[in-house]
Structures are given as structure tokens and as C-alpha cells.
Design a protein around this motif. Structure first.
Motif, PDB file in Angstrom:
ATOM      1  N   ALA A   1      32.683 -48.577 -22.513  1.00  0.00           N
ATOM      2  CA  ALA A   1      33.571 -47.508 -22.962  1.00  0.00           C
ATOM      3  C   ALA A   1      34.672 -47.331 -21.931  1.00  0.00           C
ATOM      4  O   ALA A   1      34.398 -47.231 -20.728  1.00  0.00           O
ATOM      5  CB  ALA A   1      32.793 -46.206 -23.144  1.00  0.00           C
ATOM      6  N   VAL A   2      35.915 -47.299 -22.394  1.00  0.00           N
ATOM      7  CA  VAL A   2      37.078 -47.115 -21.525  1.00  0.00           C
ATOM      8  C   VAL A   2      37.464 -45.643 -21.572  1.00  0.00           C
ATOM      9  O   VAL A   2      37.840 -45.128 -22.628  1.00  0.00           O
ATOM     10  CB  VAL A   2      38.254 -47.996 -21.981  1.00  0.00           C
ATOM     11  N   VAL A   3      37.347 -44.968 -20.426  1.00  0.00           N
ATOM     12  CA  VAL A   3      37.620 -43.533 -20.339  1.00  0.00           C
ATOM     13  C   VAL A   3      38.879 -43.333 -19.507  1.00  0.00           C
ATOM     14  O   VAL A   3      38.932 -43.734 -18.337  1.00  0.00           O
ATOM     15  CB  VAL A   3      36.426 -42.785 -19.714  1.00  0.00           C
ATOM     16  N   ASN A   4      39.891 -42.733 -20.102  1.00  0.00           N
ATOM     17  CA  ASN A   4      41.143 -42.498 -19.386  1.00  0.00           C
ATOM     18  C   ASN A   4      40.932 -41.519 -18.243  1.00  0.00           C
ATOM     19  O   ASN A   4      40.157 -40.558 -18.357  1.00  0.00           O
ATOM     20  CB  ASN A   4      42.212 -41.959 -20.335  1.00  0.00           C
ATOM     21  N   ALA A   5      41.643 -41.767 -17.149  1.00  0.00           N
ATOM     22  CA  ALA A   5      41.606 -40.859 -16.004  1.00  0.00           C
ATOM     23  C   ALA A   5      42.853 -39.993 -16.026  1.00  0.00           C
ATOM     24  O   ALA A   5      43.947 -40.469 -16.337  1.00  0.00           O
ATOM     25  CB  ALA A   5      41.518 -41.643 -14.695  1.00  0.00           C
ATOM     26  N   VAL A   6      42.681 -38.718 -15.710  1.00  0.00           N
ATOM     27  CA  VAL A   6      43.808 -37.785 -15.704  1.00  0.00           C
ATOM     28  C   VAL A   6      44.343 -37.659 -14.291  1.00  0.00           C
ATOM     29  O   VAL A   6      43.590 -37.730 -13.321  1.00  0.00           O
ATOM     30  CB  VAL A   6      43.384 -36.418 -16.264  1.00  0.00           C
ATOM     31  N   PRO A   7      45.653 -37.486 -14.126  1.00  0.00           N
ATOM     32  CA  PRO A   7      46.259 -37.492 -12.785  1.00  0.00           C
ATOM     33  C   PRO A   7      45.677 -36.481 -11.821  1.00  0.00           C
ATOM     34  O   PRO A   7      45.304 -36.819 -10.708  1.00  0.00           O
ATOM     35  CB  PRO A   7      47.735 -37.203 -13.069  1.00  0.00           C
ATOM     36  N   ALA A   8      45.543 -35.235 -12.257  1.00  0.00           N
ATOM     37  CA  ALA A   8      45.043 -34.210 -11.344  1.00  0.00           C
ATOM     38  C   ALA A   8      43.554 -33.982 -11.522  1.00  0.00           C
ATOM     39  O   ALA A   8      42.931 -33.318 -10.717  1.00  0.00           O
ATOM     40  CB  ALA A   8      45.798 -32.899 -11.558  1.00  0.00           C
ATOM     41  N   GLY A   9      42.972 -34.498 -12.590  1.00  0.00           N
ATOM     42  CA  GLY A   9      41.574 -34.276 -12.870  1.00  0.00           C
ATOM     43  C   GLY A   9      41.363 -32.952 -13.559  1.00  0.00           C
ATOM     44  O   GLY A   9      42.029 -31.971 -13.280  1.00  0.00           O
ATOM     45  N   PRO A  10      40.410 -32.892 -14.517  1.00  0.00           N
ATOM     46  CA  PRO A  10      40.092 -31.619 -15.131  1.00  0.00           C
ATOM     47  C   PRO A  10      39.500 -30.672 -14.109  1.00  0.00           C
ATOM     48  O   PRO A  10      38.973 -31.097 -13.095  1.00  0.00           O
ATOM     49  CB  PRO A  10      39.067 -31.991 -16.208  1.00  0.00           C
ATOM     50  N   ALA A  11      39.580 -29.393 -14.359  1.00  0.00           N
ATOM     51  CA  ALA A  11      39.007 -28.412 -13.449  1.00  0.00           C
ATOM     52  C   ALA A  11      37.540 -28.695 -13.262  1.00  0.00           C
ATOM     53  O   ALA A  11      36.841 -29.084 -14.194  1.00  0.00           O
ATOM     54  CB  ALA A  11      39.208 -27.010 -14.013  1.00  0.00           C
ATOM     55  N   PRO A  12      37.007 -28.539 -12.034  1.00  0.00           N
ATOM     56  CA  PRO A  12      35.618 -28.861 -11.769  1.00  0.00           C
ATOM     57  C   PRO A  12      34.654 -28.198 -12.733  1.00  0.00           C
ATOM     58  O   PRO A  12      33.691 -28.783 -13.155  1.00  0.00           O
ATOM     59  CB  PRO A  12      35.405 -28.371 -10.339  1.00  0.00           C
ATOM     60  N   GLY A  13      34.932 -26.956 -13.122  1.00  0.00           N
ATOM     61  CA  GLY A  13      34.129 -26.310 -14.142  1.00  0.00           C
ATOM     62  C   GLY A  13      32.658 -26.274 -13.815  1.00  0.00           C
ATOM     63  O   GLY A  13      32.234 -26.125 -12.673  1.00  0.00           O
ATOM     64  N   VAL A  14      31.834 -26.462 -14.840  1.00  0.00           N
ATOM     65  CA  VAL A  14      30.386 -26.425 -14.702  1.00  0.00           C
ATOM     66  C   VAL A  14      29.872 -27.845 -14.686  1.00  0.00           C
ATOM     67  O   VAL A  14      30.248 -28.657 -15.515  1.00  0.00           O
ATOM     68  CB  VAL A  14      29.763 -25.667 -15.889  1.00  0.00           C
ATOM     69  N   GLN A  15      29.002 -28.156 -13.764  1.00  0.00           N
ATOM     70  CA  GLN A  15      28.404 -29.481 -13.706  1.00  0.00           C
ATOM     71  C   GLN A  15      26.966 -29.376 -14.159  1.00  0.00           C
ATOM     72  O   GLN A  15      26.168 -28.641 -13.592  1.00  0.00           O
ATOM     73  CB  GLN A  15      28.470 -30.040 -12.296  1.00  0.00           C
ATOM     74  N   LEU A  16      26.630 -30.122 -15.208  1.00  0.00           N
ATOM     75  CA  LEU A  16      25.289 -30.043 -15.762  1.00  0.00           C
ATOM     76  C   LEU A  16      24.292 -30.813 -14.930  1.00  0.00           C
ATOM     77  O   LEU A  16      23.147 -30.429 -14.804  1.00  0.00           O
ATOM     78  CB  LEU A  16      25.305 -30.584 -17.200  1.00  0.00           C
TER      79      LEU A  16
END
Length: 213
Positions: free
Chosen positions: A191-206
Motif C-alpha cells: 500500500a502506497v501512503v502519501n506523506a504530508v509535509p507538516a504531518g497530521p497533528a499527533p492527536g491520539v495514538q492507539l
């Protein structure tokens, strides 16, 4: 396969590659790299010359975060045989660095988790409910976090970091050469997953399983 310290190419999606000639330049022992389940390497069936950021995913994992990622991979669109592409809201990757460690997080948009709650079943639904109730910054929720020791710098093209490859198979952690063999034999998908420049907010890590050597 298996070089950790090498020069990157710019941001196309890559593939699994045949072993490169010459000495290996491991920065971690193989046992540690297998445990982190993250490699910087080529994927020859796709492109023998491009260094990719590779995460190993186990379809038989009991970790709810990893199982959620597998569920979301079903939303991918097949390009080349056995290679699937994800929309950024379904799954997105981001890079970070602390000292000599490169970190990759894989996240999903909050709305994606709420679209079809019944599809998660009795085992995953409590984990999803917990994620949706927990406070977090931004609209992305981190499902996986992996890191490894390397001075590799992900390439960028037009401000877009190179994608992350998720190699999905059944069974426990395996080394990169075995992942390639499984893919070539039709026993693993990419699976090819695009990377975002700044990254999504860390948020909640399961989950933090299998992340740190």
C-alpha cells in the motif's frame, strides 16, 4: 535489501527490490530492525534503484491499531498488480526526527472512522469508540508509530515528502528480503501512503506496539 543509511530519491511511489551489491551498512542489528518493523530500502519488483521507507504490517496481528490499518487498506485503489494507493484522508503518513531516529506515523481522518462504525465488529468497535471520545488536536488520529536509527532524509518533490510503503502479509515480523519474496509470490500486498509535509497533528495514538528497538 537491507541498507539503512543511504541517499533518497524524490517522491514517486516505489517497489520492492532485489538485493543490492556490495557490503551492507546496517545501523541497527537485524534483530532490532525486524522488531521495529521499519526499514529504509529498495523494493525491486517496483524500482531497484529507489530507497523507500517501508513498514511491515501483519494481517494476523491482535493489536487493534494495526487491525484498523488493515481495515482501512481495503479502501485503497489498485494500480500495478498487488500495489494499492490510499487517499490522504483514509491513511496519511508523516515524518519526524529526534536525534538519530527517524519516526513515521500513520494516521486517519476522524471522519473516516465514523463513516461505517458497524463495519468494525465487536472486537474493534470499543477501540474506535475510545479514539473518537478521546481529546486530540486536529482531525487526524494516529494509528501507528514506528521509528529506526538512520541518517536517511526522506526525499521531497514540489514540497511533498516521499510516500511510505506498507507491506501487508500474514505472520509475525520478517526481514526485508522475506517481505520481497512474499510480495513476488503473491502472498503480500503493498500500500502506497502519501506523506504530508507538516504531518497530521499527533492527536491520539492507539498503539505503540513494535515501534521502538
Amino acid at each position: 535489501m537491507g541498507e539503512v543509511d543511504h541517499h533518497a530519491r524524490s517522491g514517486e511511489a516505489g517497489t520492492l527490490a532485489t538485493p543490492l551489491p556490495g557490503p551492507r551498512a546496517w545501523m541497527l542489528p537485524m534483530d532490532d530492525l525486524t522488531r521495529t518493523r521499519m526499514w529504509i530500502d529498495t523494493v525491486p519488483p517496483l524500482d531497484p534503484d529507489t530507497r523507500e521507507v517501508i513498514l511491515d504490517l501483519d494481517r494476523t496481528s491482535t493489536d487493534p491499531a494495526e487491525r484498523l490499518v488493515h481495515h482501512l487498506l481495503d479502501r485503497g485503489h489498485e494500480g500495478e498488480a498487488g500495489v494499492f494507493y490510499l487517499l490522504p484522508d483514509d491513511l496519511a503518513a508523516s515524518y519526524g526526527r529526534t536525534g538519530d531516529r527517524l519516526t513515521v506515523t500513520v494516521s486517519t481522518h476522524r471522519d473516516v472512522l465514523t463513516r461505517d462504525l458497524d463495519a468494525y465488529g465487536d472486537e474493534l468497535r470499543p477501540a474506535v469508540d475510545g479514539l473518537l471520545r478521546a481529546p486530540h488536536d486536529g482531525e487526524h488520529i494516529v494509528l501507528l508509530r514506528r521509528e529506526t536509527v538512520t541518517d536517511f532524509v526522506p526525499a521531497e518533490q514540489d514540497g511533498q515528502p516521499q510516500p511510505v510503503l506498507l507491506i501487508e502479509h500474514a505472520g509475525g515480523p520478517v526481514d526485508p528480503a522475506e517481505l520481497v519474496r512474499l510480495f513476488e509470490g503473491g502472498e503480500a500486498g503493498i500500500a502506497v501512503v502519501n506523506a504530508v509535509p507538516a504531518g497530521p497533528a499527533p492527536g491520539v495514538q492507539l498503539s505503540d506496539k513494535a515501534c521502538t528497538p
